[in-house]
Design an enzyme around this catalytic site. Structure first.
Site, PDB file in Angstrom:
ATOM      1  N   GLY A   1       0.764  -1.238   0.000  1.00 37.90           N
ATOM      2  CA  GLY A   1       0.000   0.000   0.000  1.00 37.90           C
ATOM      3  C   GLY A   1       0.793   1.284   0.000  1.00 37.90           C
ATOM      4  O   GLY A   1       0.309   2.308   0.498  1.00 37.90           O
ATOM      5  N   SER A   2       1.996   1.305  -0.558  1.00 34.81           N
ATOM      6  CA  SER A   2       2.773   2.551  -0.545  1.00 34.81           C
ATOM      7  C   SER A   2       2.085   3.628  -1.384  1.00 34.81           C
ATOM      8  O   SER A   2       2.082   4.803  -1.008  1.00 34.81           O
ATOM      9  CB  SER A   2       4.204   2.319  -1.044  1.00 34.81           C
ATOM     10  OG  SER A   2       4.219   2.056  -2.433  1.00 34.81           O
TER      11      SER A   2
ATOM     12  N   ARG B   1     -14.896 -14.606 -11.192  1.00 38.39           N
ATOM     13  CA  ARG B   1     -14.633 -13.193 -10.886  1.00 38.39           C
ATOM     14  C   ARG B   1     -15.919 -12.452 -10.529  1.00 38.39           C
ATOM     15  O   ARG B   1     -15.922 -11.576  -9.666  1.00 38.39           O
ATOM     16  CB  ARG B   1     -13.938 -12.512 -12.061  1.00 38.39           C
ATOM     17  CG  ARG B   1     -12.487 -12.946 -12.207  1.00 38.39           C
ATOM     18  CD  ARG B   1     -11.710 -11.993 -13.067  1.00 38.39           C
ATOM     19  NE  ARG B   1     -11.982 -12.212 -14.482  1.00 38.39           N
ATOM     20  CZ  ARG B   1     -11.681 -11.346 -15.435  1.00 38.39           C
ATOM     21  NH1 ARG B   1     -11.119 -10.194 -15.115  1.00 38.39           N
ATOM     22  NH2 ARG B   1     -11.936 -11.590 -16.689  1.00 38.39           N
TER      23      ARG B   1
ATOM     24  N   ASN C   1      -6.351   4.182 -12.072  1.00 39.01           N
ATOM     25  CA  ASN C   1      -5.350   3.158 -11.765  1.00 39.01           C
ATOM     26  C   ASN C   1      -3.959   3.723 -12.012  1.00 39.01           C
ATOM     27  O   ASN C   1      -3.790   4.597 -12.873  1.00 39.01           O
ATOM     28  CB  ASN C   1      -5.547   1.924 -12.663  1.00 39.01           C
ATOM     29  CG  ASN C   1      -4.525   0.829 -12.375  1.00 39.01           C
ATOM     30  OD1 ASN C   1      -4.237   0.506 -11.227  1.00 39.01           O
ATOM     31  ND2 ASN C   1      -3.936   0.284 -13.455  1.00 39.01           N
TER      32      ASN C   1
ATOM     33  N   HIS D   1      -0.161   2.458 -13.184  1.00 38.24           N
ATOM     34  CA  HIS D   1       0.516   1.330 -13.838  1.00 38.24           C
ATOM     35  C   HIS D   1       1.988   1.670 -14.013  1.00 38.24           C
ATOM     36  O   HIS D   1       2.313   2.762 -14.488  1.00 38.24           O
ATOM     37  CB  HIS D   1      -0.117   1.054 -15.202  1.00 38.24           C
ATOM     38  CG  HIS D   1       0.499  -0.112 -15.909  1.00 38.24           C
ATOM     39  ND1 HIS D   1       0.247  -1.409 -15.557  1.00 38.24           N
ATOM     40  CD2 HIS D   1       1.372  -0.158 -16.944  1.00 38.24           C
ATOM     41  CE1 HIS D   1       0.933  -2.226 -16.336  1.00 38.24           C
ATOM     42  NE2 HIS D   1       1.635  -1.490 -17.181  1.00 38.24           N
TER      43      HIS D   1
ATOM     44  N   LEU E   1      -7.746  -3.868 -20.257  1.00 37.64           N
ATOM     45  CA  LEU E   1      -6.700  -3.799 -19.232  1.00 37.64           C
ATOM     46  C   LEU E   1      -5.649  -2.736 -19.544  1.00 37.64           C
ATOM     47  O   LEU E   1      -5.142  -2.676 -20.661  1.00 37.64           O
ATOM     48  CB  LEU E   1      -5.997  -5.161 -19.106  1.00 37.64           C
ATOM     49  CG  LEU E   1      -4.925  -5.267 -18.023  1.00 37.64           C
ATOM     50  CD1 LEU E   1      -5.542  -5.145 -16.635  1.00 37.64           C
ATOM     51  CD2 LEU E   1      -4.118  -6.555 -18.173  1.00 37.64           C
TER      52      LEU E   1
HETATM   53  C1  GRF Z   1       3.325  -0.394  -7.827  1.00 39.33           C
HETATM   54  O1  GRF Z   1       4.480  -0.346  -8.605  1.00 39.33           O
HETATM   55  C2  GRF Z   1       2.136  -0.223  -8.730  1.00 39.33           C
HETATM   56  O2  GRF Z   1       2.369   0.573  -9.872  1.00 39.33           O
HETATM   57  C3  GRF Z   1       1.891  -1.614  -9.153  1.00 39.33           C
HETATM   58  O3  GRF Z   1       2.105  -2.399  -7.998  1.00 39.33           O
HETATM   59  C4  GRF Z   1       3.092  -1.763  -7.207  1.00 39.33           C
HETATM   60  C5  GRF Z   1       2.472  -1.777  -5.844  1.00 39.33           C
HETATM   61  O4  GRF Z   1       2.899  -0.876  -4.988  1.00 39.33           O
HETATM   62  N1  GRF Z   1       0.554  -1.828  -9.684  1.00 39.33           N
HETATM   63  P1  GRF Z   1       2.176  -0.547  -3.574  1.00 39.33           P
HETATM   64  O5  GRF Z   1       1.350  -1.733  -3.145  1.00 39.33           O
HETATM   65  O6  GRF Z   1       1.319   0.648  -3.807  1.00 39.33           O
HETATM   66  O7  GRF Z   1       3.310  -0.301  -2.661  1.00 39.33           O
END
Ligand code: GRF
Length: 198
Positions: free
Chosen positions: A14-15, A67, A109, A111, A146
């Protein structure tokens, strides 16, 4: 001032979620209303709870390949939080078109590539293998396809000689933590003009 209610979906540490949550203070037009995970053990849930944010989780594993059944459960806490905006932040489940259509035009989102390059996984290794001189990350609106929706922001990172995917990922993550909050700050004020960080 009524703030925009922002729900954040995570799968791991969750950073990115923390960078969003910590940015929604003072004059920011948004406030977090829920942090939701598909993994009850996701490290980010405890970090969000420490900040007094409502959290919930729906384990996707018991649903196997179904899903729609998983999403029906996921929607319960999500809809109950009445979000104006949904942010996917390191959320690693692919959502169906039905799910996305419920939040069309208000779901974002992040990415870790310069979309449309390298949709999907292992973006850092693929950029290195291709011999790219620059790489980065993208915030986009989510659509049924996606990693494909309108780009709302990008940040570029130089690829250095001898970079490992891990080293490159670490530099990209630093940019992610700047880009996503800036895009969300504007998005909460109705500004969808793309943000380009150097
Ligand atoms: C990040 O690089 C994000 O772009 C990707 O997964 C990684 C997760 O980072 N989808 P965090 O969980 O937010 O730390």
């Amino acid at each position: 001032m009524s703030h925009k209610r922002v729900a954040i979906l995570i799968s791991g540490g969750g950073s990115n979620m923390l960078s969003l949550v910590d940015s929604m203070i003072g004059g920011h037009a948004g406030r977090p209303c829920l942090v939701l995970s598909n993994d009850p053990e996701a490290g980010g849930l405890a970090k969000a709870a420490e900040r007094g944010i409502k959290t919930a989780s729906v384990d996707h594993r018991p649903f196997g390949k179904d899903r729609s059944a998983f999403e029906a459960e996921l929607l319960k806490p999500l809809l109950a939080s009445q979000p104006d905006i949904v942010c996917l932040a390191g959320f690693m489940r692919v959502l169906t078109g039905d799910f996305v259509s419920r939040f069309q035009g208000r779901i974002l989102n992040i990415h870790p590539s310069l979309l449309p390059k390298y949709k999907g996984l292992n973006t850092h290794a693929r950029a290195i293998e291709a011999g790219d001189s620059e790489h980065g990350c993208t915030v986009h609106e989510v659509t049924a396809a996606l990693d494909d929706g309108p780009v709302l922001g990008q940040a570029r990172v130089e690829v250095k000689a001898g970079d490992t995917p891990e080293e490159l990922a670490a530099r990209v993550l630093v940019q992610e933590h700047k880009l996503y909050p800036e895009v969300l700050r504007r998005y909460c004020m109705g500004n969808n003009d793309p943000v380009l960080l150097p």
